[in-house]
Design an enzyme around this catalytic site. Structure first.
Site, PDB file in Angstrom:
ATOM      1  N   HIS A 121       0.833  -1.202   0.000  1.00 13.03           N
ATOM      2  CA  HIS A 121       0.000   0.000   0.000  1.00 13.03           C
ATOM      3  C   HIS A 121       0.874   1.260   0.000  1.00 13.03           C
ATOM      4  O   HIS A 121       0.640   2.172   0.797  1.00 13.03           O
ATOM      5  CB  HIS A 121      -0.915   0.034   1.239  1.00 13.03           C
ATOM      6  CG  HIS A 121      -1.925  -1.061   1.281  1.00 13.03           C
ATOM      7  ND1 HIS A 121      -2.549  -1.463   2.444  1.00 13.03           N
ATOM      8  CD2 HIS A 121      -2.438  -1.839   0.301  1.00 13.03           C
ATOM      9  CE1 HIS A 121      -3.396  -2.445   2.172  1.00 13.03           C
ATOM     10  NE2 HIS A 121      -3.341  -2.694   0.876  1.00 13.03           N
TER      11      HIS A 121
HETATM   12  C1  FAD Z   1       0.357  -7.420  -4.830  1.00 15.60           C
HETATM   13  C2  FAD Z   1      -0.581  -6.288  -4.472  1.00 15.60           C
HETATM   14  C3  FAD Z   1      -1.753  -6.568  -3.788  1.00 15.60           C
HETATM   15  C4  FAD Z   1      -2.624  -5.533  -3.444  1.00 15.60           C
HETATM   16  N1  FAD Z   1      -3.793  -5.840  -2.802  1.00 15.60           N
HETATM   17  C5  FAD Z   1      -4.658  -4.860  -2.494  1.00 15.60           C
HETATM   18  C6  FAD Z   1      -5.898  -5.158  -1.874  1.00 15.60           C
HETATM   19  O1  FAD Z   1      -6.208  -6.317  -1.607  1.00 15.60           O
HETATM   20  N2  FAD Z   1      -6.732  -4.127  -1.577  1.00 15.60           N
HETATM   21  C7  FAD Z   1      -6.415  -2.834  -1.847  1.00 15.60           C
HETATM   22  O2  FAD Z   1      -7.213  -1.938  -1.551  1.00 15.60           O
HETATM   23  N3  FAD Z   1      -5.236  -2.519  -2.431  1.00 15.60           N
HETATM   24  C8  FAD Z   1      -4.363  -3.496  -2.766  1.00 15.60           C
HETATM   25  N4  FAD Z   1      -3.171  -3.189  -3.368  1.00 15.60           N
HETATM   26  C9  FAD Z   1      -2.856  -1.764  -3.561  1.00 15.60           C
HETATM   27  C10 FAD Z   1      -3.509  -1.177  -4.804  1.00 15.60           C
HETATM   28  O3  FAD Z   1      -3.333  -2.050  -5.907  1.00 15.60           O
HETATM   29  C11 FAD Z   1      -2.846   0.172  -5.087  1.00 15.60           C
HETATM   30  O4  FAD Z   1      -3.017   1.038  -3.976  1.00 15.60           O
HETATM   31  C12 FAD Z   1      -3.437   0.867  -6.302  1.00 15.60           C
HETATM   32  O5  FAD Z   1      -3.387   0.046  -7.454  1.00 15.60           O
HETATM   33  C13 FAD Z   1      -2.643   2.138  -6.566  1.00 15.60           C
HETATM   34  O6  FAD Z   1      -3.115   2.737  -7.740  1.00 15.60           O
HETATM   35  P1  FAD Z   1      -2.207   3.740  -8.541  1.00 15.60           P
HETATM   36  O7  FAD Z   1      -3.039   4.245  -9.653  1.00 15.60           O
HETATM   37  O8  FAD Z   1      -1.594   4.699  -7.597  1.00 15.60           O
HETATM   38  O9  FAD Z   1      -0.987   2.879  -9.102  1.00 15.60           O
HETATM   39  P2  FAD Z   1      -0.954   1.559  -9.983  1.00 15.60           P
HETATM   40  O10 FAD Z   1      -2.223   0.783  -9.858  1.00 15.60           O
HETATM   41  O11 FAD Z   1       0.332   0.890  -9.633  1.00 15.60           O
HETATM   42  O12 FAD Z   1      -0.893   2.110 -11.476  1.00 15.60           O
HETATM   43  C14 FAD Z   1       0.266   2.684 -12.024  1.00 15.60           C
HETATM   44  C15 FAD Z   1       0.357   2.259 -13.469  1.00 15.60           C
HETATM   45  O13 FAD Z   1       1.350   3.021 -14.131  1.00 15.60           O
HETATM   46  C16 FAD Z   1       2.097   2.173 -14.962  1.00 15.60           C
HETATM   47  N5  FAD Z   1       3.416   2.794 -15.158  1.00 15.60           N
HETATM   48  C17 FAD Z   1       4.309   3.140 -14.213  1.00 15.60           C
HETATM   49  N6  FAD Z   1       5.385   3.717 -14.767  1.00 15.60           N
HETATM   50  C18 FAD Z   1       5.172   3.745 -16.101  1.00 15.60           C
HETATM   51  C19 FAD Z   1       5.933   4.217 -17.202  1.00 15.60           C
HETATM   52  N7  FAD Z   1       7.124   4.788 -17.049  1.00 15.60           N
HETATM   53  N8  FAD Z   1       5.405   4.076 -18.447  1.00 15.60           N
HETATM   54  C20 FAD Z   1       4.189   3.495 -18.623  1.00 15.60           C
HETATM   55  N9  FAD Z   1       3.423   3.042 -17.610  1.00 15.60           N
HETATM   56  C21 FAD Z   1       3.913   3.162 -16.358  1.00 15.60           C
HETATM   57  C22 FAD Z   1       2.157   0.860 -14.203  1.00 15.60           C
HETATM   58  O14 FAD Z   1       2.443  -0.212 -15.082  1.00 15.60           O
HETATM   59  C23 FAD Z   1       0.746   0.790 -13.631  1.00 15.60           C
HETATM   60  O15 FAD Z   1      -0.140   0.183 -14.540  1.00 15.60           O
HETATM   61  C24 FAD Z   1      -2.297  -4.198  -3.757  1.00 15.60           C
HETATM   62  C25 FAD Z   1      -1.109  -3.920  -4.455  1.00 15.60           C
HETATM   63  C26 FAD Z   1      -0.275  -4.960  -4.823  1.00 15.60           C
HETATM   64  C27 FAD Z   1       0.992  -4.638  -5.590  1.00 15.60           C
END
Ligand code: FAD
Length: 382
Positions: A311
């Site tokens: 997280h």
């Molecule tokens: C293994 C795991 C289990 C989890 N389980 C839970 C759960 O059960 N419940 C819960 O509430 N949360 C859970 N989480 C947390 C939740 O997934 C994250 O808080 C949430 O996805 C964050 O969203 P975000 O948009 O900030 O980032 P992300 O979802 O990480 O999205 C960022 C995106 O940007 C892309 N990206 C990054 N850099 C580049 C680049 N240079 N060029 C192109 N693309 C790029 C990545 O590939 C990704 O697709 C979990 C996370 C993980 C890793």
């Protein structure tokens, strides 16, 4: 849990967060429902949307202090994409600060170390990394529990086929269903740990089938996750090459407060498992072992077993102009430049007392309203 004087709550996201209840999940038609499936797939046919897959964004391009597009590659030479209005950066807590730094926004000294020209000095970029951790005590369960039964090879194969066909069942579910958001001390205003009951020790449970393989020792674990860690790590550049992963300094358990919360939570787990209602399932402590009672012994177990709960937040934190570490303002605009917002978990200034996925989706919906210039909704009467 009620017998042990813990509260029960219908909905830990409702008015009473404290207490034990069933886990909530992001599901549709019985399946995990990703943000892409919910929001992106239905919009794919729109004429104003182009999705580039397997693309690596290398940097944001600027004209002076205005973000005008991005540079990205798809395995071949990199190309530019121009932004008509603004660039929305959603790379997540590790990669959004990495991309800002690669683009010249960050701590000037760190950028210069990597030969990157400074577009905007913002020393908070990559700082303030917060994440949830967990550690568990493992207990013996009398053989024949539902998890052990369902893990028999023939049963698990059928369960997997059933789950794959979308029919639900054992293999479609996570091996933890009961959780509690609890206070480890009356001094805290809100629950400071999440306690999670987990079927079967994850390290030893595996499919079994007599006479070829004996069943694993049936067990369960109680996992503790401190909700409001006070230590902070940071994300740094390894190099100026976008292909190189950023360096993550987690700095877990950097404060005594975090150790104390984890210890109190693990001791609560021990007490709960020893309560008469749970004792009928077994309860002999496998790890670290009932003889490990001192702070030092519990700390050794935490050091050996703890891990991230995935997280991470905080590396492009939102804050007022008076906060020199703030990276984005209240409308998620990167301070000091034009035409650039960050919309992802990195903008959370602090960890919330729960999991991060749904709050990030909520923030993205709010950001969409901000980008469209919509007035904030009137306060709801809940
Ligand atoms: C293994 C795991 C289990 C989890 N389980 C839970 C759960 O059960 N419940 C819960 O509430 N949360 C859970 N989480 C947390 C939740 O997934 C994250 O808080 C949430 O996805 C964050 O969203 P975000 O948009 O900030 O980032 P992300 O979802 O990480 O999205 C960022 C995106 O940007 C892309 N990206 C990054 N850099 C580049 C680049 N240079 N060029 C192109 N693309 C790029 C990545 O590939 C990704 O697709 C979990 C996370 C993980 C890793």
């Amino acid at each position: 849990a009620r017998d042990a004087q813990y509260p029960f709550t219908e909905d830990y996201n409702g008015e009473q967060p404290d207490g034990f209840t069933w886990m909530q999940a992001t599901l549709r038609h019985g399946r995990r429902w990703s943000a892409a499936a919910a929001y992106l797939h239905p919009a794919l046919k729109r004429p104003n949307l182009t999705v580039k897959t397997k693309a690596l964004v290398e940097r944001i391009e600027f004209d002076g202090e205005r973000a005008i597009g991005i540079r990205y590659g798809q395995g071949g030479p990199s190309v530019s994409a121009r932004a008509e209005c603004e660039v929305i950066l959603s790379g997540g807590t590790i990669n959004s600060p990495q991309l800002l730094m690669l683009s010249g926004i960050g701590d000037p000294a760190h950028l210069r170390d990597h030969g990157i020209d400074v577009v905007m000095p913002l020393r908070g970029v990559g700082q303030n990394l917060a994440d949830h951790t967990s550690s568990a005590f493992i207990f013996r369960r009398h053989d024949g529990g539902p998890f052990q039964r369902n893990m028999r090879f023939d049963r698990v194969v059928l369960s997997l086929i059933r789950a794959y066909l979308g029919k639900g069942g054992f293999a479609a579910d996570l091996p933890f269903g009961i959780t509690g958001f609890l206070k480890t001390t009356p001094d805290v205003p809100a629950p400071d740990i999440q306690m999670l009951f987990w079927m079967g020790a994850t390290t030893t449970a595996s499919p079994w089938l007599p006479p070829f393989k004996k069943a694993f020792t049936d067990s369960f674990s109680v996992r503790i996750m401190p909700m409001h860690p006070t230590s902070r790590g940071h994300v740094a550049l390894a190099s100026s090459r976008p292909e190189d992963a950023a360096i993550i300094h987690q700095n877990f358990f950097g404060t005594e407060e975090e150790w104390e919360t984890m210890r109190r939570g693990l001791r609560m787990a021990r007490e709960l498992v020893a309560s008469p209602r749970l004792k009928v399932f077994g309860g002999e402590e496998i790890a670290p072992g009932a003889d490990k009672q001192s702070d030092a012994e519990i700390d050794t177990h935490i050091r050996a077993t703890m891990g991230t709960v995935h997280h991470p937040v905080g590396t492009c934190k939102m804050g007022p102009d008076t906060d020199p570490e703030a990276v984005v303002d209240g409308e998620l605009r990167v301070r000091g430049v034009d035409g650039l917002r960050v919309v992802d978990a990195s903008v959370m200034p602090d960890l919330i007392g729960g999991a991060t996925n749904a709050p990030v989706i909520m923030m993205a919906e709010k950001a969409a309203d901000m980008i469209l210039g919509k007035e904030p909704l009137p306060p709801a009467d809940v």
